[in-house]
Design a protein around this motif. Structure first.
Motif, PDB file in Angstrom:
ATOM      1  N   LEU A  15       2.451   8.074   0.618  1.00  0.00           N
ATOM      2  CA  LEU A  15       3.867   7.705   0.732  1.00  0.00           C
ATOM      3  C   LEU A  15       4.706   8.862   1.266  1.00  0.00           C
ATOM      4  O   LEU A  15       5.809   8.636   1.768  1.00  0.00           O
ATOM      5  CB  LEU A  15       4.400   7.246  -0.629  1.00  0.00           C
ATOM      6  CG  LEU A  15       3.823   5.927  -1.146  1.00  0.00           C
ATOM      7  CD1 LEU A  15       4.376   5.601  -2.530  1.00  0.00           C
ATOM      8  CD2 LEU A  15       4.086   4.787  -0.167  1.00  0.00           C
ATOM      9  N   GLU A  19       6.450   4.974   4.098  1.00  0.00           N
ATOM     10  CA  GLU A  19       6.488   3.944   3.075  1.00  0.00           C
ATOM     11  C   GLU A  19       5.374   2.940   3.353  1.00  0.00           C
ATOM     12  O   GLU A  19       4.864   2.857   4.482  1.00  0.00           O
ATOM     13  CB  GLU A  19       7.848   3.267   3.028  1.00  0.00           C
ATOM     14  CG  GLU A  19       8.237   2.546   4.291  1.00  0.00           C
ATOM     15  CD  GLU A  19       9.641   1.970   4.202  1.00  0.00           C
ATOM     16  OE1 GLU A  19      10.531   2.626   3.634  1.00  0.00           O
ATOM     17  OE2 GLU A  19       9.836   0.859   4.723  1.00  0.00           O
ATOM     18  N   SER A  20       5.025   2.192   2.320  1.00  0.00           N
ATOM     19  CA  SER A  20       3.895   1.281   2.467  1.00  0.00           C
ATOM     20  C   SER A  20       4.046   0.120   1.498  1.00  0.00           C
ATOM     21  O   SER A  20       4.656   0.257   0.438  1.00  0.00           O
ATOM     22  CB  SER A  20       2.599   2.037   2.185  1.00  0.00           C
ATOM     23  OG  SER A  20       1.487   1.189   2.309  1.00  0.00           O
ATOM     24  N   SER A  21       3.460  -0.996   1.844  1.00  0.00           N
ATOM     25  CA  SER A  21       3.460  -2.139   0.928  1.00  0.00           C
ATOM     26  C   SER A  21       2.387  -1.911  -0.143  1.00  0.00           C
ATOM     27  O   SER A  21       1.432  -1.148   0.064  1.00  0.00           O
ATOM     28  CB  SER A  21       3.173  -3.434   1.680  1.00  0.00           C
ATOM     29  OG  SER A  21       1.846  -3.441   2.149  1.00  0.00           O
ATOM     30  N   VAL A  49       8.196   7.146  -7.546  1.00  0.00           N
ATOM     31  CA  VAL A  49       8.127   6.099  -6.521  1.00  0.00           C
ATOM     32  C   VAL A  49       9.201   5.064  -6.813  1.00  0.00           C
ATOM     33  O   VAL A  49       9.501   4.777  -7.976  1.00  0.00           O
ATOM     34  CB  VAL A  49       6.722   5.433  -6.539  1.00  0.00           C
ATOM     35  CG1 VAL A  49       6.706   4.162  -5.721  1.00  0.00           C
ATOM     36  CG2 VAL A  49       5.664   6.397  -6.033  1.00  0.00           C
ATOM     37  N   THR A  51      10.435   1.021  -5.493  1.00  0.00           N
ATOM     38  CA  THR A  51       9.944  -0.139  -4.739  1.00  0.00           C
ATOM     39  C   THR A  51      11.089  -1.101  -4.486  1.00  0.00           C
ATOM     40  O   THR A  51      12.053  -1.153  -5.249  1.00  0.00           O
ATOM     41  CB  THR A  51       8.821  -0.881  -5.509  1.00  0.00           C
ATOM     42  OG1 THR A  51       9.354  -1.404  -6.721  1.00  0.00           O
ATOM     43  CG2 THR A  51       7.651   0.028  -5.795  1.00  0.00           C
ATOM     44  N   THR A  59       7.618  -3.114  -1.081  1.00  0.00           N
ATOM     45  CA  THR A  59       7.433  -1.876  -0.328  1.00  0.00           C
ATOM     46  C   THR A  59       7.683  -0.677  -1.232  1.00  0.00           C
ATOM     47  O   THR A  59       8.643  -0.657  -2.007  1.00  0.00           O
ATOM     48  CB  THR A  59       8.414  -1.836   0.872  1.00  0.00           C
ATOM     49  OG1 THR A  59       8.178  -2.998   1.675  1.00  0.00           O
ATOM     50  CG2 THR A  59       8.212  -0.591   1.698  1.00  0.00           C
ATOM     51  N   CYS A  60       6.823   0.312  -1.127  1.00  0.00           N
ATOM     52  CA  CYS A  60       6.902   1.519  -1.953  1.00  0.00           C
ATOM     53  C   CYS A  60       7.296   2.710  -1.086  1.00  0.00           C
ATOM     54  O   CYS A  60       6.893   2.819   0.069  1.00  0.00           O
ATOM     55  CB  CYS A  60       5.537   1.826  -2.572  1.00  0.00           C
ATOM     56  SG  CYS A  60       4.825   0.475  -3.496  1.00  0.00           S
ATOM     57  N   ARG A  61       8.057   3.607  -1.690  1.00  0.00           N
ATOM     58  CA  ARG A  61       8.415   4.876  -1.038  1.00  0.00           C
ATOM     59  C   ARG A  61       8.570   5.931  -2.119  1.00  0.00           C
ATOM     60  O   ARG A  61       8.666   5.604  -3.308  1.00  0.00           O
ATOM     61  CB  ARG A  61       9.684   4.740  -0.201  1.00  0.00           C
ATOM     62  CG  ARG A  61      10.938   4.406  -0.992  1.00  0.00           C
ATOM     63  CD  ARG A  61      12.143   4.127  -0.113  1.00  0.00           C
ATOM     64  NE  ARG A  61      11.919   3.077   0.853  1.00  0.00           N
ATOM     65  CZ  ARG A  61      12.005   1.764   0.615  1.00  0.00           C
ATOM     66  NH1 ARG A  61      12.323   1.339  -0.583  1.00  0.00           N
ATOM     67  NH2 ARG A  61      11.792   0.886   1.546  1.00  0.00           N
TER      68      ARG A  61
END
Length: 107
Positions: A15, A19-21, A49, A51, A59-61
């Motif tokens: 991350l 960012e990512s799901s 994190v 979301t 989505t996470c960051r």
């Protein structure tokens, strides 16, 4: 501890780049969606994190807190261990000097 698990550290590293799901993270770490959600939950509780859910995609960051507290803790431990190893080096050097001054028959 949120950072005690290698997968969670890997998630943070990933991350940090983008960012990512949750599903993409689960695929990247070859684990079930449920397992990844548990890891993300631990990281969210630690403030590492955040979301957002849009439609069916979560989505996470990296969280706003970042890793500053953890970095400071690690730096403190590093300084402690460096001081201990320096003290150990001095003891070893003192023993070597004493052994050399006593001569080989005392070794």
């Amino acid at each position: 501890m949120a950072l005690s698990d290698a997968t969670r550290r890997g998630i943070l590293e990933r991350l940090g780049r983008a960012e990512s799901s949750v599903s993409a993270l689960a695929g990247a770490f070859d684990m079930t969606l449920t397992g990844m959600k548990k890891h993300i939950g631990v990281l969210e509780q630690a403030g590492l994190v955040t979301t957002d859910k849009v439609g069916r995609v979560r989505t996470c960051r990296l969280g706003g807190r970042g890793l500053m507290a953890e970095a400071a803790w690690i730096e403190g431990l590093q300084q402690l261990w460096e001081a201990r190893f320096d003290a150990l080096d001095e003891i070893v050097e003192d023993l070597k000097r004493k052994e050399q001054s006593d001569g080989p028959e005392h070794a």
